[in-house]
Design a protein around this motif. Structure first.
Motif, short mmCIF file in Angstrom:
data_model
loop_
_atom_site.label_atom_id
_atom_site.label_comp_id
_atom_site.label_asym_id
_atom_site.label_seq_id
_atom_site.Cartn_x
_atom_site.Cartn_y
_atom_site.Cartn_z
N GLU A 1 0.82 -1.20 0.00
CA GLU A 1 0.00 0.00 0.00
C GLU A 1 0.86 1.26 0.00
OE1 GLU A 1 -0.38 -2.49 2.31
OE2 GLU A 1 -2.18 -3.43 1.49
N VAL B 1 1.73 2.15 -3.54
CA VAL B 1 0.58 2.76 -4.22
C VAL B 1 0.45 4.22 -3.81
CG1 VAL B 1 -1.95 2.69 -4.48
CG2 VAL B 1 -0.63 0.56 -4.45
N GLU B 2 0.59 4.48 -2.53
CA GLU B 2 0.49 5.86 -2.03
C GLU B 2 1.60 6.74 -2.61
OE1 GLU B 2 0.79 8.13 2.25
OE2 GLU B 2 -0.13 6.14 2.20
N ALA C 1 3.31 6.25 -5.43
CA ALA C 1 3.08 6.44 -6.86
C ALA C 1 1.97 7.46 -7.10
CB ALA C 1 2.74 5.11 -7.53
N SER C 2 0.93 7.40 -6.29
CA SER C 2 -0.18 8.36 -6.42
C SER C 2 0.29 9.78 -6.15
CB SER C 2 -1.32 7.99 -5.46
OG SER C 2 -1.88 6.76 -5.81
N ALA C 3 1.16 9.93 -5.16
CA ALA C 3 1.69 11.26 -4.85
C ALA C 3 2.52 11.79 -6.01
CB ALA C 3 2.51 11.21 -3.56
N LEU D 1 2.26 10.93 -9.18
CA LEU D 1 1.34 11.23 -10.28
C LEU D 1 0.65 12.57 -10.04
CD1 LEU D 1 -0.18 10.45 -12.89
CD2 LEU D 1 -1.85 9.30 -11.42
N GLY D 2 0.19 12.79 -8.81
CA GLY D 2 -0.46 14.05 -8.48
C GLY D 2 0.46 15.23 -8.69
N ASP E 1 -3.09 3.23 -17.93
CA ASP E 1 -2.34 4.45 -17.65
C ASP E 1 -3.11 5.71 -18.01
OD1 ASP E 1 -2.10 3.76 -20.32
OD2 ASP E 1 -0.05 4.45 -20.51
N ILE F 1 -5.90 6.40 -15.47
CA ILE F 1 -5.38 6.87 -14.18
C ILE F 1 -5.00 8.34 -14.26
CG2 ILE F 1 -3.44 6.65 -12.57
CD1 ILE F 1 -3.53 3.63 -13.07
N GLU G 1 -6.80 11.59 -12.25
CA GLU G 1 -6.05 12.58 -11.47
C GLU G 1 -6.29 13.99 -12.00
OE1 GLU G 1 -3.90 14.31 -8.56
OE2 GLU G 1 -4.39 12.18 -8.62
N GLN H 1 -9.57 15.25 -10.81
CA GLN H 1 -9.53 15.64 -9.39
C GLN H 1 -8.92 17.02 -9.21
OE1 GLN H 1 -7.54 12.67 -7.04
NE2 GLN H 1 -9.36 11.38 -6.93
#
Length: 76
Positions: free
Chosen positions: A18, A21-22, A24-26, A28-29, A51, A54, A58, A61
């Motif tokens: 996890e 994932v967190e 990678a999300s950061a 990407l953001g 891809d 995703i 983002e 958002q």
């Protein structure tokens, strides 16, 4: 502009799946935020792969309320 050297990147070892994932999300953001900060008209090309959806999620958002995100597809 600073370019990345893949040989110079440090190894990343996190405790749980996890956490990856967190992280990678950061990243990407951050990337989407920097791209959208350039201004101009933004849109996304949806290829049907994971891809592009995703990135699109983002972008949506981070899009200001009431704004639309044009999307484009292609068909061979």
């Amino acid at each position: 502009m600073r370019w990345y050297d893949p040989v110079a990147l440090p190894a990343v070892r996190l405790k749980k799946d996890e956490d990856y994932v967190e992280a990678a999300s950061a990243l990407l953001g951050e990337a989407v935020g920097k791209a959208m900060a350039l201004g101009g008209r933004h849109g996304v090309t949806l290829s049907g792969g994971l891809d592009s959806s995703i990135v699109c999620a983002e972008m949506l958002q981070q899009l200001p309320s009431g704004k639309r995100l044009p999307s484009f597809m292609f068909n061979p």
